[in-house]
Design a protein around this motif. Structure first.
Motif, PDB file in Angstrom:
ATOM      1  N   MET A 130     -63.374-116.642   4.532  1.00 62.20           N
ATOM      2  CA  MET A 130     -62.510-117.258   5.104  1.00 62.20           C
ATOM      3  C   MET A 130     -62.741-116.288   6.647  1.00 62.20           C
ATOM      4  N   SER A 131     -61.780-117.027   7.560  1.00 61.72           N
ATOM      5  CA  SER A 131     -61.762-116.808   9.186  1.00 61.72           C
ATOM      6  C   SER A 131     -60.886-114.809   9.533  1.00 61.72           C
ATOM      7  N   PRO A 132     -62.182-114.678  10.272  1.00 63.52           N
ATOM      8  CA  PRO A 132     -61.140-113.344  10.821  1.00 63.52           C
ATOM      9  C   PRO A 132     -59.847-113.295  11.004  1.00 63.52           C
ATOM     10  N   ASP A 133     -59.588-114.202  11.348  1.00 59.75           N
ATOM     11  CA  ASP A 133     -57.869-114.285  11.704  1.00 59.75           C
ATOM     12  C   ASP A 133     -56.768-114.178  10.438  1.00 59.75           C
ATOM     13  N   ASN A 134     -57.755-115.495   9.362  1.00 60.14           N
ATOM     14  CA  ASN A 134     -56.490-115.496   8.178  1.00 60.14           C
ATOM     15  C   ASN A 134     -56.875-114.102   7.261  1.00 60.14           C
ATOM     16  N   LYS A 135     -58.276-113.715   7.039  1.00 64.69           N
ATOM     17  CA  LYS A 135     -58.256-112.065   6.049  1.00 64.69           C
ATOM     18  C   LYS A 135     -57.277-111.223   7.369  1.00 64.69           C
ATOM     19  N   LYS A 136     -56.945-110.960   7.692  1.00 65.32           N
ATOM     20  CA  LYS A 136     -56.397-109.916   8.816  1.00 65.32           C
ATOM     21  C   LYS A 136     -54.516-110.691   8.139  1.00 65.32           C
ATOM     22  N   TYR A 185     -60.074-111.925  -1.469  1.00 67.16           N
ATOM     23  CA  TYR A 185     -59.207-112.397  -0.506  1.00 67.16           C
ATOM     24  C   TYR A 185     -60.571-112.314   0.921  1.00 67.16           C
ATOM     25  N   THR A 186     -60.944-111.297   0.635  1.00 69.30           N
ATOM     26  CA  THR A 186     -61.971-112.065   1.684  1.00 69.30           C
ATOM     27  C   THR A 186     -63.136-112.905   1.644  1.00 69.30           C
ATOM     28  N   LYS A 187     -63.053-113.190   0.234  1.00 65.83           N
ATOM     29  CA  LYS A 187     -64.094-114.156   0.690  1.00 65.83           C
ATOM     30  C   LYS A 187     -63.538-115.370   0.079  1.00 65.83           C
ATOM     31  N   LYS A 235     -57.801-122.213   1.010  1.00 68.52           N
ATOM     32  CA  LYS A 235     -57.077-120.750  -0.347  1.00 68.52           C
ATOM     33  C   LYS A 235     -55.727-120.547   0.628  1.00 68.52           C
ATOM     34  N   TYR A 236     -56.005-120.411   2.008  1.00 66.63           N
ATOM     35  CA  TYR A 236     -55.117-118.877   2.354  1.00 66.63           C
ATOM     36  C   TYR A 236     -53.979-119.454   1.850  1.00 66.63           C
ATOM     37  N   GLU A 237     -52.724-120.432   2.410  1.00 64.28           N
ATOM     38  CA  GLU A 237     -51.903-120.669   2.039  1.00 64.28           C
ATOM     39  C   GLU A 237     -51.114-120.651   0.154  1.00 64.28           C
ATOM     40  N   GLU A 238     -51.852-120.700  -0.523  1.00 67.79           N
ATOM     41  CA  GLU A 238     -51.942-120.159  -1.683  1.00 67.79           C
ATOM     42  C   GLU A 238     -51.684-119.100  -2.617  1.00 67.79           C
ATOM     43  N   VAL A 239     -52.771-118.612  -1.880  1.00 67.60           N
ATOM     44  CA  VAL A 239     -52.940-116.552  -1.977  1.00 67.60           C
ATOM     45  C   VAL A 239     -52.069-115.814  -1.281  1.00 67.60           C
ATOM     46  N   MET A 240     -51.146-116.527   0.368  1.00 73.23           N
ATOM     47  CA  MET A 240     -50.142-116.306   0.522  1.00 73.23           C
ATOM     48  C   MET A 240     -48.845-116.586  -0.353  1.00 73.23           C
ATOM     49  N   LYS A 241     -48.916-117.100  -1.021  1.00 71.81           N
ATOM     50  CA  LYS A 241     -47.982-117.571  -1.982  1.00 71.81           C
ATOM     51  C   LYS A 241     -47.797-116.773  -3.210  1.00 71.81           C
ATOM     52  N   TYR A 242     -48.892-116.507  -3.790  1.00 74.79           N
ATOM     53  CA  TYR A 242     -49.174-115.918  -4.647  1.00 74.79           C
ATOM     54  C   TYR A 242     -48.784-114.622  -4.478  1.00 74.79           C
ATOM     55  N   ILE A 243     -48.794-113.904  -2.624  1.00 74.38           N
ATOM     56  CA  ILE A 243     -48.593-112.527  -3.087  1.00 74.38           C
ATOM     57  C   ILE A 243     -47.220-112.387  -3.024  1.00 74.38           C
ATOM     58  N   SER A 244     -46.404-113.558  -2.160  1.00 71.48           N
ATOM     59  CA  SER A 244     -44.807-113.384  -2.516  1.00 71.48           C
ATOM     60  C   SER A 244     -44.900-113.487  -3.935  1.00 71.48           C
TER      61      SER A 244
END
Length: 75
Positions: free
Chosen positions: A1-7, A52-54, A59-68
């Motif tokens: 995951m890119s540093p920006d997406n991790k943040k 999430y850091t690995k 997977k970024y959008e999918e993780v965001m939806k899962y957090i929601s």
């Protein structure tokens, strides 16, 4: 995951943790109360098999939806 997406994901984990604070059911494994931030991170790791850091950026959008989803369904 890119540093920006991790943040960005970490910020969402913090927001979700704030929302879930005090709303998680009691657990005998956590007699002093549950850590809502750790709960969110643990759920992500359980669902996706990695912290999430690995995860890869795809997977970024999918993780965001899962957090929601977690904030709406974990209480």
């Amino acid at each position: 995951m890119s540093p920006d997406n991790k943040k960005k994901l970490w910020q969402e984990v913090l927001k979700a943790g704030d929302i879930l604070k005090g709303k998680l059911p009691p657990s005998p494994n956590h007699p002093r109360g549950r850590n809502s931030y750790a709960h969110v991170a643990s759920c992500i790791k359980s669902k996706f098999g990695l912290s999430y850091t690995k995860l890869h950026d795809d997977k970024y959008e999918e993780v965001m939806k899962y957090i929601s989803f977690l904030t709406k369904n974990s209480h």
